[in-house]
Every structure is written in structure tokens, then in C-alpha cells.
Design an enzyme around this catalytic site. Structure first.
Site, PDB file in Angstrom:
ATOM      1  CE  LYS A 200      50.534  48.506  17.810  1.00 48.33           C
ATOM      2  NZ  LYS A 200      49.648  47.342  17.808  1.00 48.33           N
ATOM      3  NE  ARG A 210      44.170  51.020  20.916  1.00 53.39           N
ATOM      4  CZ  ARG A 210      45.010  51.717  21.673  1.00 53.39           C
ATOM      5  NH1 ARG A 210      44.535  52.538  22.601  1.00 53.39           N
ATOM      6  NH2 ARG A 210      46.308  51.591  21.512  1.00 53.39           N
ATOM      7  CE  LYS A 254      49.359  49.594  14.205  1.00 49.15           C
ATOM      8  NZ  LYS A 254      48.864  48.370  14.757  1.00 49.15           N
ATOM      9  CE1 TYR A 319      42.065  48.981   8.368  1.00 52.06           C
ATOM     10  CE2 TYR A 319      43.397  50.938   8.779  1.00 52.06           C
ATOM     11  CZ  TYR A 319      42.928  49.709   9.180  1.00 52.06           C
ATOM     12  OH  TYR A 319      43.327  49.182  10.386  1.00 52.06           O
TER      13      TYR A 319
HETATM   14  N1  LIG Z   1      47.258  44.555  18.401  1.00 59.62           N
HETATM   15  C1  LIG Z   1      46.520  45.660  18.245  1.00 59.62           C
HETATM   16  C2  LIG Z   1      46.580  46.406  16.970  1.00 59.62           C
HETATM   17  N2  LIG Z   1      46.913  45.896  15.752  1.00 59.62           N
HETATM   18  C3  LIG Z   1      46.739  46.924  14.815  1.00 59.62           C
HETATM   19  C4  LIG Z   1      46.330  48.068  15.508  1.00 59.62           C
HETATM   20  C5  LIG Z   1      46.003  49.423  14.961  1.00 59.62           C
HETATM   21  C6  LIG Z   1      45.643  49.518  13.525  1.00 59.62           C
HETATM   22  C7  LIG Z   1      44.970  50.771  13.121  1.00 59.62           C
HETATM   23  O1  LIG Z   1      44.793  51.733  13.906  1.00 59.62           O
HETATM   24  O2  LIG Z   1      44.573  50.834  11.957  1.00 59.62           O
HETATM   25  C8  LIG Z   1      46.249  47.754  16.853  1.00 59.62           C
HETATM   26  C9  LIG Z   1      45.780  48.708  17.870  1.00 59.62           C
HETATM   27  C10 LIG Z   1      46.524  48.882  19.122  1.00 59.62           C
HETATM   28  O3  LIG Z   1      47.712  48.613  19.228  1.00 59.62           O
HETATM   29  O4  LIG Z   1      45.883  49.320  20.075  1.00 59.62           O
END
Ligand SMILES: NCc1[nH]cc(CCC(=O)O)c1CC(=O)O
Length: 331
Positions: A200, A210, A254, A319
Site C-alpha cells: 500500500k 478520506r 493499492k 467502486y
Molecule cells: N485505512 C485507510 C484506508 N483504507 C482504504 C483507503 C483508501 C481507499 C480509496 O482511496 O478508495 C484508505 C485511505 C488512507 O490510507 O488514507
């Protein structure tokens, strides 16, 4: 690979009809490839649109159950649940994260009671519950790894007890997969799967998400001390190897499209169930350009999802899941 010279070889032969194109197509997209990320909020009979994610809403549990039922009817095998937690409930110790009756755990129970056939995946990270907006516990301006892992284990157990099928640790702390796996085994949750967000990245593509979970206001600074640097590639493989050795069943890359090279390396390197998350910013870009009439939104949606299959992914968190599922069903 040997290839006859022209005209022995004419690549256009196998492209010359829809039938030949179908027969020679290597990768296909199907409804079985989809995991649908959804947002839940408190209240009743509420579906609240999210500004930067046209077509995506935060639902109260009753409405969410209906949406999940429709997804299951389309054949979507799994959803991934994200809670929108009111700012007044967020604390520095994040204790609500492991409360048996928090919003997320109530939603898991409601979904599993009403639509048991769909797999429920969760997010294991403290950010929705943290008044400081980080995925871990902050002390003196630093995210503390080992204390966060203890909190994440409690959170994971509460989700498993609520009925989650797949836990998705997205926090990027070190050692959390092993700690969770040990706790799940000890607690009798031997069939609960872990999909590690192994690779990630500290990405700017998470912006709309967010906002969707109400974390942007709270977050001070960035997540670069725990999420990966976008310039790194080998580190992703080391992280995935580590998470697999600690007990992850499935792994995720991701964001998605900007990191297809990582998907391919992970699939080739490990041959394990591999997923990509087409994140909020990727969704927003496609939707925004489509709304302006600059691209054909449905066609770009499908092409972007097929790209993940070509890159070696077994599935995609997107999505677009209901939209692409309906499009595939209409064929
Ligand atoms: N635990 C946070 C989390 N889980 C999924 C996403 C992002 C998902 C998206 O942007 O669609 C995030 C955001 C981050 O790490 O700040």
C-alpha cells in the site's frame, strides 16, 4: 517465441471478426472478480451522496443492507465495508475501533443476517476512529507500531466475532498479520481470511476516500512513515513475502492502475491470490472526465478493470462494481 515473417503471419487474421477476437482473448473480466467497497453511516433511511465520488453514497445500515442485497443479486461475491464515524466519537486511543457494537460491527451483523451469501471484508486500521486521523496510535507526533498492532488485533477479533469473512489490514504497521493470525487461531476463528494490503503506497489518489470517511479534517501531516514510497518496487515484494509468511491468505496492491507493474511482479513472484484496489481518486478521475463528455465512461471503466486481469490480478476492489456487474449481465 518464433514468429513467421509476413505474409505467413498476419496478426489481423485473428482480429478479423468478433468470433475470432473472442476465441483468442487471453483475459476476461467477470462478476466473480469484483469486490465492492461501501460506506456506512449512522441513522435510518439515509443515503448521502459523496461529493468527489459521483454515484457513491454513505448509507445508513438499513439502506446499506438493501444495496448489498442488490449487489448479491448481480452476483458480486464480496463487499468491503468502511465506516463514516462522527468526529465527536473519535479519540486518541481509538477505543471505538474494537467495540463490539460500533457502527462497522453492527453493519457486519446486519449484512450477514440478511444476505449471508455475500462475503464481508473489513478494513483493519484505526483512522476512522482516531481524532488525529492516522491509521495508528500517535504519541509525541509519531505513529507507534507495536502498540498499534495490539489495538489492531482487538479490532480484528471484534470484526471476526461480528461475522466478517475477510479482514483487510490496511494500516501498514509491521508485524500485524502474524499477531492477527495468532489471535484468530486462538479465538477459534480458523476460517477467517486475511487479505493483506501488502503493498500500500503513500498515495495522493486516496483524497476522495478520506472525505468519504470524514478523515481528511482530522489528519495532521501525511502517512509516509508507514505507507510505501511510490518510487519503490522491490520493497513491495519483500512486504508481500513477509505478510504471506505471517499468515495472509490473499494480498493486495493499492492504488491500482498507477501500480500495475507491482501487480504483475507480485503475481509472477508468488502465485498467490492477488487483488488490486482501484481507489477513490482513480474512480473520481474516470467519472469526472466522463461527466464532461471527454471519455466514454462505461468503456473506460471496463477497459481499466480488464487491465487488472491482464496484469495478473484475481480480483479488483472497485467502486464501479455494481455498474460493471450490470453491464456484464446485460451482454
Ligand atoms: N485505512 C485507510 C484506508 N483504507 C482504504 C483507503 C483508501 C481507499 C480509496 O482511496 O478508495 C484508505 C485511505 C488512507 O490510507 O488514507
Amino acid at each position: 517465441m518464433s514468429q513467421g515473417a509476413f505474409p505467413a503471419t498476419r496478426f489481423r487474421r485473428t482480429r478479423s471478426s468478433a468470433a475470432l477476437r473472442a476465441l483468442t482473448r487471453q483475459c476476461t473480466l467477470g462478476v466473480d472478480d469484483l469486490i465492492w467497497p461501501v460506506f456506512v453511516r449512522e441513522g435510518e433511511d439515509i443515503s448521502e451522496p459523496i461529493g468527489a465520488m459521483p454515484g457513491v453514497s454513505r448509507h445508513s445500515i438499513d439502506r446499506l443492507v438493501e444495496a448489498v442485497r442488490e449487489a448479491a443479486d448481480l452476483g458480486i461475491p464480496a463487499i468491503c465495508l468502511f465506516p463514516y464515524v462522527d468526529a465527536s466519537l473519535k479519540t486518541e486511543d481509538c477505543a471505538l475501533a474494537w467495540s463490539a457494537d460500533n457502527l462497522s460491527n453492527r453493519a457486519i451483523r446486519a449484512i450477514k443476517a440478511a444476505v449471508p451469501q455475500i462475503a464481508v471484508m473489513t478494513d483493519v486500521a484505526l483512522d476512522p476512529y482516531n481524532s488525529l486521523g492516522h491509521d495508528g496510535i500517535v504519541r509525541g507526533g509519531r505513529v507507534i507500531n507495536d502498540e498499534t498492532v495490539e489495538a489492531l488485533v482487538k479490532m480484528a477479533l471484534a470484526q471476526a466475532e461480528a461475522g466478517a469473512d475477510i479482514l483487510g489490514p490496511s494500516d501498514m504497521m509491521d508485524g500485524r498479520i502474524g499477531a492477527m493470525r495468532r489471535a484468530l487461531e486462538a479465538g477459534g476463528h480458523v476460517d477467517v481470511a486475511i487479505m493483506s494490503y501488502g503493498a500500500k503506497y503513500a498515495s495522493s489518489f486516496y483524497g476522495p476516500f478520506r472525505d468519504a470517511v470524514g478523515a481528511s479534517g482530522a489528519l495532521t501531516g501525511d502517512k509516509k512513515t508507514y505507507q510505501m514510497d511510490p518510487g519503490n518496487s522491490d520493497e513491495a515484494l519483500r512486504l508481500i513475502a513477509r505478510d504471506l509468511s505471517e499468515g495472509a491468505d490473499m494480498v493486495m496492491v493499492k492504488p491500482g492502475l498507477p501500480y500495475l507493474d507491482i501487480c504483475r511482479r507480485v503475481k509472477d513472484g508468488f502465485g498467490v491470490p492477488t487483488y488490486a484496489y482501484q481507489v477513490s481518486g482513480e474512480y473520481a478521475m474516470i467519472r469526472a472526465a466522463a461527466e464532461r463528455g471527454w471519455i466514454d465512461g462505461d468503456a473506460v471503466m471496463e477497459e481499466s478493470l480488464l487491465a487488472f486481469k491482464r496484469a495478473g490480478c484475481d480480483g479488483i476492489l472497485t467502486y464501479f462494481a455494481p455498474q460493471i456487474a450490470a453491464r456484464l449481465a446485460a451482454r
